[in-house]
Scaffold this motif. Structure first.
Motif, PDB file in Angstrom:
ATOM      1  N   GLN A 204     -23.891 -32.079   6.783  1.00  0.00           N
ATOM      2  CA  GLN A 204     -25.132 -31.922   6.023  1.00  0.00           C
ATOM      3  C   GLN A 204     -26.286 -32.578   6.776  1.00  0.00           C
ATOM      4  O   GLN A 204     -26.099 -33.583   7.460  1.00  0.00           O
ATOM      5  N   VAL A 205     -27.474 -32.010   6.618  1.00  0.00           N
ATOM      6  CA  VAL A 205     -28.668 -32.595   7.235  1.00  0.00           C
ATOM      7  C   VAL A 205     -29.003 -33.902   6.520  1.00  0.00           C
ATOM      8  O   VAL A 205     -28.883 -34.008   5.298  1.00  0.00           O
ATOM      9  N   THR A 206     -29.384 -34.923   7.279  1.00  0.00           N
ATOM     10  CA  THR A 206     -29.745 -36.214   6.695  1.00  0.00           C
ATOM     11  C   THR A 206     -31.026 -36.083   5.867  1.00  0.00           C
ATOM     12  O   THR A 206     -31.767 -35.102   5.987  1.00  0.00           O
ATOM     13  N   VAL A 207     -31.279 -37.069   5.037  1.00  0.00           N
ATOM     14  CA  VAL A 207     -32.431 -37.030   4.133  1.00  0.00           C
ATOM     15  C   VAL A 207     -33.742 -36.834   4.895  1.00  0.00           C
ATOM     16  O   VAL A 207     -34.626 -36.094   4.455  1.00  0.00           O
ATOM     17  N   ASP A 208     -33.878 -37.474   6.053  1.00  0.00           N
ATOM     18  CA  ASP A 208     -35.118 -37.336   6.821  1.00  0.00           C
ATOM     19  C   ASP A 208     -35.163 -36.058   7.656  1.00  0.00           C
ATOM     20  O   ASP A 208     -36.172 -35.776   8.314  1.00  0.00           O
ATOM     21  N   GLY A 209     -34.073 -35.281   7.630  1.00  0.00           N
ATOM     22  CA  GLY A 209     -34.043 -34.010   8.346  1.00  0.00           C
ATOM     23  C   GLY A 209     -33.821 -34.118   9.832  1.00  0.00           C
ATOM     24  O   GLY A 209     -33.756 -33.102  10.532  1.00  0.00           O
ATOM     25  N   MET A 210     -33.678 -35.326  10.369  1.00  0.00           N
ATOM     26  CA  MET A 210     -33.606 -35.518  11.808  1.00  0.00           C
ATOM     27  C   MET A 210     -32.184 -35.632  12.345  1.00  0.00           C
ATOM     28  O   MET A 210     -31.986 -35.739  13.559  1.00  0.00           O
ATOM     29  N   GLY A 211     -31.194 -35.654  11.482  1.00  0.00           N
ATOM     30  CA  GLY A 211     -29.818 -35.804  11.946  1.00  0.00           C
ATOM     31  C   GLY A 211     -28.850 -35.025  11.076  1.00  0.00           C
ATOM     32  O   GLY A 211     -29.236 -34.326  10.132  1.00  0.00           O
ATOM     33  N   VAL A 212     -27.580 -35.151  11.412  1.00  0.00           N
ATOM     34  CA  VAL A 212     -26.508 -34.470  10.681  1.00  0.00           C
ATOM     35  C   VAL A 212     -25.426 -35.498  10.375  1.00  0.00           C
ATOM     36  O   VAL A 212     -25.072 -36.311  11.250  1.00  0.00           O
ATOM     37  N   GLU A 213     -24.897 -35.488   9.158  1.00  0.00           N
ATOM     38  CA  GLU A 213     -23.826 -36.399   8.773  1.00  0.00           C
ATOM     39  C   GLU A 213     -22.725 -35.647   8.051  1.00  0.00           C
ATOM     40  O   GLU A 213     -22.981 -34.636   7.394  1.00  0.00           O
ATOM     41  N   SER A 214     -21.496 -36.147   8.158  1.00  0.00           N
ATOM     42  CA  SER A 214     -20.374 -35.579   7.410  1.00  0.00           C
ATOM     43  C   SER A 214     -19.469 -36.703   6.933  1.00  0.00           C
ATOM     44  O   SER A 214     -19.216 -37.673   7.663  1.00  0.00           O
ATOM     45  N   VAL A 215     -18.991 -36.584   5.698  1.00  0.00           N
ATOM     46  CA  VAL A 215     -18.126 -37.590   5.105  1.00  0.00           C
ATOM     47  C   VAL A 215     -16.736 -37.500   5.721  1.00  0.00           C
ATOM     48  O   VAL A 215     -16.174 -36.405   5.860  1.00  0.00           O
ATOM     49  N   HIS A 216     -16.180 -38.642   6.120  1.00  0.00           N
ATOM     50  CA  HIS A 216     -14.824 -38.723   6.660  1.00  0.00           C
ATOM     51  C   HIS A 216     -14.027 -39.771   5.885  1.00  0.00           C
ATOM     52  O   HIS A 216     -14.599 -40.752   5.397  1.00  0.00           O
ATOM     53  N   LEU A 217     -12.732 -39.556   5.791  1.00  0.00           N
ATOM     54  CA  LEU A 217     -11.840 -40.537   5.197  1.00  0.00           C
ATOM     55  C   LEU A 217     -10.927 -41.101   6.272  1.00  0.00           C
ATOM     56  O   LEU A 217     -10.322 -40.348   7.047  1.00  0.00           O
ATOM     57  N   VAL A 218     -10.837 -42.427   6.338  1.00  0.00           N
ATOM     58  CA  VAL A 218      -9.994 -43.089   7.336  1.00  0.00           C
ATOM     59  C   VAL A 218      -8.525 -42.903   6.963  1.00  0.00           C
ATOM     60  O   VAL A 218      -8.114 -43.186   5.830  1.00  0.00           O
ATOM     61  N   GLU A 219      -7.745 -42.395   7.919  1.00  0.00           N
ATOM     62  CA  GLU A 219      -6.307 -42.219   7.693  1.00  0.00           C
ATOM     63  C   GLU A 219      -5.517 -43.440   8.156  1.00  0.00           C
ATOM     64  O   GLU A 219      -4.587 -43.888   7.497  1.00  0.00           O
ATOM     65  N   GLU A 220      -5.909 -43.991   9.318  1.00  0.00           N
ATOM     66  CA  GLU A 220      -5.154 -45.096   9.908  1.00  0.00           C
ATOM     67  C   GLU A 220      -6.074 -45.951  10.762  1.00  0.00           C
ATOM     68  O   GLU A 220      -7.002 -45.443  11.398  1.00  0.00           O
ATOM     69  N   SER A 221      -5.819 -47.247  10.794  1.00  0.00           N
ATOM     70  CA  SER A 221      -6.570 -48.168  11.637  1.00  0.00           C
ATOM     71  C   SER A 221      -5.609 -49.214  12.181  1.00  0.00           C
ATOM     72  O   SER A 221      -4.815 -49.781  11.428  1.00  0.00           O
TER      73      SER A 221
END
Length: 283
Positions: A204-221
């Motif tokens: 999805q486009v960021t609120v300011d329109g200048m970037g792109v973000e996507s939600v990720h879930l951590v599986e392992e660390s």
């Protein structure tokens, strides 16, 4: 070589070079330069210009972004390292035209930043130019991008800089990101703190329109001497004992992380490299 811009059904597969060259006018006298233009799709024309004195042959694809044809990018064989003919890439994506883009390393991978469908797949291996069209295909961008990438932890509201993406091993004070597109050429490091995560939604486009973000879930660390591979997701890695070790080791399984990136241009989901600029402001 690498990237390619495709055009759905009536799609064009073309690269940054296409619009750099599309503004080229036929110089000199009509006797010296001979040109032939044909329409190959709504809003798309193909021109061949011949200069017998060269001899030179210039091929130009011109795209009217207000019409139905759509520009897109494509990796050879959907991997960073690899080779594929542009004709094969066009057939694979149902494109009507394909133009080679960017320079390629011996492995075939592109050199500049590359993004496809809202995913940044490579930070630049060298300083150079990129080409992009915004999502509504009303604005084009050609120039040196200001590439940045980050990981935002939702639970602590902390944002961490990602220094490189599919661009080699992280330095002592860096965090690197790896995806499956890196193939055998971009493998996460040994002796590192690593976290593997998978997308939980579309970019999805960021609120300011200048970037792109996507939600990720951590599986392992974990922090260990063995590599952690992406397996279709993304891996963040920092050297064991390095200054950024805690940045990655603090990520816990099940945690939600926003992975984001920007080229410094608004509403851009796709980008391909190309160097140098041939035509600028009509000159």
């Amino acid at each position: 070589m690498r990237g390619r811009m495709r055009i759905k059904r009536n799609w064009i597969a073309c690269l940054g070079v296409v619009l750099l060259v599309a503004g080229l006018a036929v110089p000199g006298s009509a006797k010296r330069y001979r040109s032939r233009t044909k329409r190959i799709a709504p809003g798309v024309t193909y021109t061949v210009i011949r200069d017998p004195k060269g001899p030179f042959r210039i091929r130009v694809v011109t795209v009217d972004l207000a019409r139905r044809s759509t520009l897109d990018v494509e990796l050879a064989r959907d991997k960073l390292p690899g080779w594929e003919r542009t004709s094969s890439m066009a057939r694979r994506r149902g494109a009507i035209a394909a133009i080679n883009g960017d320079y390629g390393r011996p492995s075939g991978r592109p050199v500049m930043a590359f993004a496809e469908d809202g995913r940044l797949l490579q930070t630049p291996l060298a300083w150079g130019r990129n080409f992009a069209v915004n999502r509504t295909e009303t604005t084009t961008f050609i120039g040196h991008p200001k590439v940045s990438a980050w990981a935002h932890e939702s639970d602590t509201a902390t944002t961490h800089l990602i220094d490189r993406l599919n661009e080699g091993r992280p330095a002592w004070d860096e965090v690197a990101q790896y995806t499956s597109e890196g193939g055998s050429e971009e493998r996460p490091p040994e002796y590192a703190c690593s976290a593997r995560m998978f997308p939980n939604g579309s970019p999805q486009v960021t609120v300011d329109g200048m970037g792109v973000e996507s939600v990720h879930l951590v599986e392992e660390s974990r922090c260990s001497g063995s590599r952690m591979f992406p397996r279709g997701g993304s891996v963040l890695a920092a050297p064991l004992g390095g200054a950024r070790e805690l940045t990655v080791s603090s990520l816990a399984a099940g945690e939600q992380v926003l992975l984001g990136w920007s080229l410094g241009w608004p509403n851009v989901f796709d980008a391909v490299g190309g160097n140098p600029t041939l035509v600028e402001n009509g000159v």
